[in-house]
Structures are given as C-alpha cells and as structure tokens.
Design an enzyme around this catalytic site. Structure first.
Site, mmCIF file in Angstrom:
data_model
loop_
_atom_site.group_PDB
_atom_site.id
_atom_site.type_symbol
_atom_site.label_atom_id
_atom_site.label_comp_id
_atom_site.label_asym_id
_atom_site.label_seq_id
_atom_site.Cartn_x
_atom_site.Cartn_y
_atom_site.Cartn_z
ATOM 1 N N ASP A 105 37.369 4.803 80.097
ATOM 2 C CA ASP A 105 37.461 3.207 80.049
ATOM 3 C C ASP A 105 37.824 2.714 81.147
ATOM 4 O O ASP A 105 38.704 3.266 82.270
ATOM 5 C CB ASP A 105 38.484 2.920 78.848
ATOM 6 C CG ASP A 105 39.849 3.521 79.151
ATOM 7 O OD1 ASP A 105 39.823 4.603 79.663
ATOM 8 O OD2 ASP A 105 40.749 2.830 78.302
ATOM 9 N N GLU A 112 41.937 5.100 77.017
ATOM 10 C CA GLU A 112 43.259 5.640 77.706
ATOM 11 C C GLU A 112 44.259 4.449 77.734
ATOM 12 O O GLU A 112 45.264 4.590 77.747
ATOM 13 C CB GLU A 112 42.996 6.410 78.900
ATOM 14 C CG GLU A 112 44.432 7.113 79.461
ATOM 15 C CD GLU A 112 45.159 6.230 80.067
ATOM 16 O OE1 GLU A 112 46.289 6.349 80.318
ATOM 17 O OE2 GLU A 112 44.534 5.400 80.899
ATOM 18 N N GLU A 113 43.469 3.411 78.425
ATOM 19 C CA GLU A 113 44.405 2.067 78.960
ATOM 20 C C GLU A 113 45.208 1.247 77.609
ATOM 21 O O GLU A 113 46.018 0.911 78.065
ATOM 22 C CB GLU A 113 43.571 1.369 79.546
ATOM 23 C CG GLU A 113 42.931 1.728 80.848
ATOM 24 C CD GLU A 113 43.860 1.849 82.027
ATOM 25 O OE1 GLU A 113 45.036 1.551 81.479
ATOM 26 O OE2 GLU A 113 43.557 2.525 82.946
#
Length: 477
Positions: free
Chosen positions: A126, A193-194
């Site tokens: 991402d 992940e963010e």
C-alpha cells in the site's frame, strides 16, 4: 566443496587457525592444512559474493521497471488490487504457487525446493494519501477517493515500492538458483500496512493454517536513516508498540463572553494535553522508552462560541509491555482527573481504537545474519541499527510464534546524507512528500541482502533452525 559457505564457517576456521598458531597444536603440517583450508573457504565465499553481484545485475532492470510502475500507480491501503496483481503475475511466471485475495488483497507465493526450513519474506503493497513533490520524472500524479469519499493524492512515501521491487528481484534469483538452497520459500505481499490492519487480516484468513507456518520471517524497510548501499541490523527491539487513542471531552457550551456559565472543554483539553506530557517526564522510569503525542485537537466552530465538546487524537509508543500498560493507564487517569477538576458533568470518552505490538528481532537471527550481510555487502556497509519509535504490523506475525529478522535498508543519497550530517540537518523522512530513495544503489543492496539472508536460512533442517532461535531466545531472557 559445498556450493556455498557462510561467514560463520569462515570465522570458525579463523578461530581454529588462531588456536593452532598460538601453540595449542605444534604440528606444522596441521597448521599448514588449516591455513590451506581457510584459503579455500575464503575464496569460495568471495566467489559466491561475486556471483551474487552478477545475479543482481541480471535481474535489476526488471526490478527497477516494476519500481517505476508501482511508484507511478500507487494504491491506498485496502485498495491494492492492481499492485497485488502485478506481483502475483510476475511470481507465477517464475514458477511460484500463488494464492491471491488472502486477507483482502494479500498474496502468498510458495516455491518448494525439497526438505528444509520454511522462510517467509514479506513486502507491503500500500501507499499513502500524500501529494508527491519529489520532482522525479516518474512521480505519482494519482488521485483517488479514500474510504471517507474524499478526493486525495496518493504516493509511495514510505518505500513500499522499493520493497516490492527488491522482493521481485530476490524471487527471480532464488527461482533461478535452486541449487543454492533447500526448503520452502514463502513470499508475502501484505496489504494495508499503513493502517496496521493487513497482517492481522491475512492471519485471520488462514495465513498460517492454509499455508505452511514459517520457521523464520524476514522483512526490510528503507529510510533515510542510512545512506543507500548500507543496511542496519538490530538485535532485540526494532519498532515500538503503537496505540492510537481518541479522547472526547464533554463540557457545557455557551457564549464566549460568559465563560462562567459554561464548562469549557477547550480549556480542559489544554490542561489535559500539558498534564499528559508529565507521564514520560515524571512517571516512566528514566531510561525507559515511551512517547505520548497529541496529534490533533478538534473543537468549536466560531471564535465567540464555547463548544460542548473537544476531541484529542493521541499516539502512544513504548517497547516493553509493562511500560505500555503503565502509560495507557496514566493517560486514562489523567484525562478523567482533569475533567473532574474542571467540573465536567460527564466523564470523558476514551477509545483505544488501533494498536500494534513491538517488532522484536530474535537475537540469534541477528547474531547469525549480521556476518552474512557483511560478507555479501562488505563489513563497512552493515551498521548496528538503533530501535526506533515507529511501528509495524509485522509484529502480528511474530505474535504467532514466528522468530523475526527485520532489518533496515539505507535509502539516502550518500552525498546528501553526508552533507546533512555535517550540517546537523535531517533528510526528508518516510511519509514526507519529498521522500525518494536513491533508487539504483538502494535496490541493488536490497536484492543482494535479501538473497544472502534467504540462502543462509534455507540450509540444514527446519528443526535445527527452530532450535537455534529458541535456545538463543531463552538465554537472552
């Protein structure tokens, strides 16, 4: 002579040779034999390093092309459909067994190569809602709708594009040189992940039940902490626990000219913000790491109106579980106390809505792999990485009982890095609109480092690898 010999083997032979030379063995023939063995072992290792360099050069153009492609076409967390497809199609072409849509847009790619350990290498997919201002010829111009329906720019401002390109280069080399390793290579393309949700979603979707549970998990992350061409190795804590806390303070609104008829939530919020800073300065033991940051305060609509409520957004960071518990308890205690002290009729609402654990590198793996990286990249290019207060949901994999080796990849232009250090300045950090790794040296290094680490781990038996990490973990407690 085996196909490959690790740096630890060389160090072992050097140690033996030293003992012999210092008089523990006076047999000149034995000393000569040991000397010749050392020469052969060292030559073999050097030859392997040179071979790896040539392997990286062969795959570099396609890895770089992928980097440029995904950098120009970034996708937000949870929306990485095209990005995942690009990785999946390339890995299928290389002969990996690829499964898509694991925990959303996650991909799992397996390459089985006989008996041996299972080693996982992860990349993120991402990007971030940031408008790129790097001026690069391949800079992102992408805009899209976020989950709230707002039009936002999108940029790979955290290096995930470089991580993906490194993984593809590494995957290609590993598929083309199966004679240099044994076991199962497990490649993960992780979404979101963010927002620290992707790893958990993949696990909840059967990552370690539908697929082999790895004996070791590996990942890297680029930043401007180091110049391109170098890597950083940490033993123990690498990233911090991260807890997101939302506080709503309830007051009593009214006219700004008559504050005595109100309970001002903005004043309560201000007092709370200042009091929260005493947690790390007066409650946490000196030397222990903790951060309490109030990232936003939202309240009111007009200068002469005292609002009914105010909202604070906090990020709380720590390493040790007991410090984490202490700090979060203090946040709750102080917030409630400030409201009571100000005469608020309603207790604040404290929501702990997002969290991830610390990333802890297994000391045995760090000890084992640091000399491997030194051999592959040069000792001068392997630094000791300090733990940082950033966070990573890679910790969810570790929480499943998988030993971790998470290392840093230098991204800074070496000349700019040196100039910034001399001037006492900082280069643009991850998440900055100006963040841009020095691509060619960083990508070369990322591929070479991953290949060296994977080849070292994918030797021997799974039991031997698990045993070594467990033994070291016990002895370090």
């Amino acid at each position: 002579m085996p196909d490959r010999l690790t740096c630890s083997r060389i160090n072992e032979e050097i140690h033996k040779l030293t003992l012999l030379r210092n008089g523990e063995c006076q047999n000149d023939r034995a000393y000569l034999a040991m000397f010749l063995l050392l020469v052969v072992v060292t030559a073999s290792a050097w030859a392997q390093t040179a071979g790896t360099s040539g392997e990286v050069e062969n795959v570099f153009p396609q890895a770089r092309a992928l980097y440029v492609d995904v950098h120009q076409n970034p996708e937000l967390s949870g929306h990485e459909m095209q990005t995942a497809e690009k990785l999946a199609s390339r890995l299928r072409t290389l002969g990996y067994e690829v499964t898509e849509h694991v925990g959303g847009n996650g991909i799992v790619a397996l390459l089985k190569n006989g008996p041996g350990p299972t080693v996982m290498l992860r990349t993120e997919l991402d990007a971030l809602p940031v408008e790129e201002k790097t001026g690069l010829p391949y800079a992102s111009k992408t805009h899209t709708k976020d989950d709230a329906g707002r039009d936002v720019p999108v940029m790979h401002a955290c290096g995930h594009d470089l991580h993906m390109a490194s993984l593809i280069g590494t995957a290609t080399i590993m598929a083309n040189t199966k004679n240099t390793w044994r076991g199962t290579l497990m490649l993960i393309g992780q979404p979101a992940e963010e927002t620290i949700t992707g790893a958990k979603k993949m696990i909840d979707d059967g990552l370690f039940t539908r697929f082999p549970k790895p004996d070791v998990a590996v990942a890297l992350h680029t930043s401007n902490e180091l110049p391109a061409g170098k890597v950083g190795v940490a033993s123990g804590y690498r990233y911090a626990n991260a807890d997101s806390v939302r506080i709503t303070i309830f007051g009593k609104g009214g006219h700004g000219s008559a504050p005595h008829t109100t309970v001002d939530p903005i004043v309560i919020a201000a007092r709370t913000i200042l009091a929260l800073q005493t947690i790390t300065s007066r409650e946490v033991k000196p030397g222990e790491a903790a951060v309490v940051t109030v990232g936003y305060i939202q309240a009111g609509t007009k200068n002469n109106i005292i609002p009914d409520q105010a909202e604070l957004g906090l990020t709380v960071r720590s390493y040790k579980p007991e410090i984490r518990k202490q700090v979060l308890a203090a946040v709750t205690r102080i917030t409630k106390a400030e409201a009571v002290a100000s005469g608020a009729q309603r207790e604040p609402l404290i929501e702990h809505y997002e969290a991830t654990d610390a990333v802890y590198n297994d000391p045995a793996l760090a000890q084992r792999l640091k000399p491997v990286l030194e051999l592959a990249l040069g000792k001068e290019n392997v630094a000791v990485a300090e733990p940082i207060m950033g966070s990573e949901d890679f910790s969810y994999f570790i929480a499943q009982g998988v030993p971790s080796f998470f290392f840093g990849l230098g991204g800074a232009d070496p000349q700019k890095y040196a100039q910034a250090k001399a001037a006492g300045e900082n280069l643009p950090s991850n998440h900055s609109s100006l963040f841009a790794p020095d691509l060619d040296p960083a990508l070369h290094t990322g591929i070479a480092a991953e290949v060296a680490v994977l080849r070292n781990l994918l030797t021997g038996s799974a039991g031997e690898l698990r045993k070594s990490t467990q033994q070291q973990s016990r002895s370090s407690q």
